[in-house]
Design an enzyme around this catalytic site. Structure first.
Site, short mmCIF file in Angstrom:
data_model
loop_
_atom_site.label_atom_id
_atom_site.label_comp_id
_atom_site.label_asym_id
_atom_site.label_seq_id
_atom_site.Cartn_x
_atom_site.Cartn_y
_atom_site.Cartn_z
N CYS A 120 4.52 20.86 -6.61
CA CYS A 120 5.80 20.40 -7.15
C CYS A 120 6.63 21.61 -7.61
O CYS A 120 6.11 22.49 -8.30
CB CYS A 120 5.47 19.50 -8.34
SG CYS A 120 6.87 18.98 -9.29
N HIS A 138 0.82 -1.22 0.00
CA HIS A 138 0.00 0.00 0.00
C HIS A 138 0.85 1.27 0.00
O HIS A 138 0.34 2.34 0.28
CB HIS A 138 -0.97 -0.01 1.19
CG HIS A 138 -2.03 -1.06 1.09
ND1 HIS A 138 -2.90 -1.38 2.11
CD2 HIS A 138 -2.37 -1.89 0.06
CE1 HIS A 138 -3.72 -2.34 1.72
NE2 HIS A 138 -3.41 -2.68 0.48
P1 OAD Z 1 -7.48 -2.98 10.33
O1 OAD Z 1 -7.62 -1.81 11.21
O2 OAD Z 1 -8.60 -3.28 9.39
O3 OAD Z 1 -7.27 -4.29 11.21
C1 OAD Z 1 -6.36 -4.35 12.26
C2 OAD Z 1 -6.37 -5.77 12.79
O4 OAD Z 1 -5.33 -5.87 13.76
C3 OAD Z 1 -7.66 -6.18 13.49
O5 OAD Z 1 -8.04 -7.46 13.00
C4 OAD Z 1 -7.29 -6.26 14.97
O6 OAD Z 1 -7.99 -7.29 15.66
C5 OAD Z 1 -5.82 -6.57 14.89
N1 OAD Z 1 -4.99 -6.10 16.01
C6 OAD Z 1 -5.07 -4.93 16.68
N2 OAD Z 1 -4.07 -4.82 17.56
C7 OAD Z 1 -3.33 -5.95 17.46
C8 OAD Z 1 -2.16 -6.44 18.09
N3 OAD Z 1 -1.51 -5.74 19.01
N4 OAD Z 1 -1.68 -7.64 17.70
C9 OAD Z 1 -2.31 -8.37 16.75
N5 OAD Z 1 -3.41 -7.96 16.12
C10 OAD Z 1 -3.92 -6.77 16.46
O7 OAD Z 1 -6.09 -2.84 9.56
P2 OAD Z 1 -5.59 -3.57 8.22
O8 OAD Z 1 -6.08 -4.96 8.15
O9 OAD Z 1 -4.14 -3.34 8.14
O10 OAD Z 1 -5.55 0.48 3.33
O11 OAD Z 1 -6.32 -2.71 7.12
C11 OAD Z 1 -6.06 -2.99 5.78
C12 OAD Z 1 -6.10 -1.73 4.95
O12 OAD Z 1 -7.31 -1.02 5.20
C13 OAD Z 1 -5.02 -0.71 5.31
O13 OAD Z 1 -3.79 -0.98 4.71
C14 OAD Z 1 -5.62 0.56 4.77
C15 OAD Z 1 -7.04 0.40 5.27
O14 OAD Z 1 -8.02 1.06 4.53
C16 OAD Z 1 -5.28 1.57 2.63
O15 OAD Z 1 -5.17 2.67 3.14
C17 OAD Z 1 -5.14 1.31 1.18
#
Ligand code: OAD
Length: 253
Positions: free
Chosen positions: A152, A123
């Site tokens: 820019c 990303h």
């Molecule tokens: P999310 O905020 O959707 O999910 C975070 C996950 O981390 C959840 O399933 C939580 O349960 C888990 N979690 C939180 N704290 C934790 C910890 N200490 N240890 C283990 N797990 C933990 O974030 P992403 O899955 O990264 O995209 O989201 C995916 C994409 O959605 C991001 O890259 C972003 C967003 O829109 C873009 O901006 C393109």
């Protein structure tokens, strides 16, 4: 009574200890213990801000300085944050495995700062900016004042962060490399991601289809958890160092 039992199976440790190729997908949860907000947890970024107003190209063109200032603030937060034991454990695990690829959805650069070497930033990376017109990369931005978007020096076009926004394609070569590796991995870990954003969420499923042992490490079971071999419940900053230690001690025994 508290149990001292490891939160993961012996099978996962054995598979990792004997693996030639290991793939890892990380999400915002990995950086949560560094003080960086996730997106979808209670109090996460998407509960406070609307992705539609910040993370797509139309929103940017309508209000470039608002979007630039939002990313500038996130850049300051991630710049001041430190990698946590989960990031360091992944960097150390990489040294134990002949072929290791870390695919991250995070844009905060903390995996690199923890020492991981082979990183696919699916990303993008919030540290980088580029001009939307001439595509020239632009170094760190100064303070952005309301109504005065950064432009820019070369052509006067608006400067945007080098991150993937909603409605945009992921960098094709990076995605192909990540998917290709998932088809060959012996073990695949999906860590700290809600597994709802595709195509990233497909990687553990591809790995599973192609025969890898796939485990997710998360504070809760995700939507794809039932399709994987194992869900390890816990915080990545605690579970990953434990898993690393278990792999190293099995190798020594
Ligand atoms: P999310 O905020 O959707 O999910 C975070 C996950 O981390 C959840 O399933 C939580 O349960 C888990 N979690 C939180 N704290 C934790 C910890 N200490 N240890 C283990 N797990 C933990 O974030 P992403 O899955 O990264 O995209 O989201 C995916 C994409 O959605 C991001 O890259 C972003 C967003 O829109 C873009 O901006 C393109």
């Amino acid at each position: 009574m508290e149990s001292n039992a490891a939160p993961f199976s012996d099978t996962l440790v054995e598979r990792l200890a004997n693996a030639r190729r290991v793939g890892v997908l990380t999400g915002a949860g990995v950086s949560a213990e560094s003080g960086i907000s996730t997106f979808r947890d209670a109090g996460g970024l998407w509960s406070k801000f609307k992705p539609g107003e910040l993370a797509n190209v139309e929103a940017f063109l309508n209000n470039p300085d608002l979007v630039q200032r939002w990313y500038q603030e996130r850049r300051q937060i991630s710049g001041a944050a430190q990698p946590n034991p989960g990031h360091y454990a992944l960097a150390a695990l990489e040294k134990e495995i002949p072929e290791f690829v870390l695919v991250t959805q995070n844009v905060d650069g903390l995996h690199a700062r923890a020492g991981s070497q082979t990183i696919i930033e699916l990303h993008g990376n919030i540290e980088r900016n580029y001009c939307i017109d001439c595509l020239k990369s632009v170094a760190a931005l100064d303070e952005i004042k309301e109504g005065q978007p950064a432009v820019c020096e070369n052509c006067g076009g608006f400067v945007r962060p080098d991150v993937v926004w909603f409605g945009e394609r992921l960098p094709a070569t990076l995605l192909e490399t990540a998917m290709g590796f998932a088809t060959r991995a012996d073990v695949f870990l999906s860590v700290g991601t809600s597994s709802v954003v595709y195509p990233a969420a497909e990687l553990p499923l591809i790995a599973r289809d192609y025969g890898a042992y796939v485990a997710e490490i998360n504070r809760e079971k995700t939507e794809i958890g039932h399709m994987l071999n194992e869900t390890v419940l816990g915080s990545s900053g605690i579970v990953l160092p434990q898993l690393l230690e278990a792999v190293i001690s099995l190798r020594k025994s």
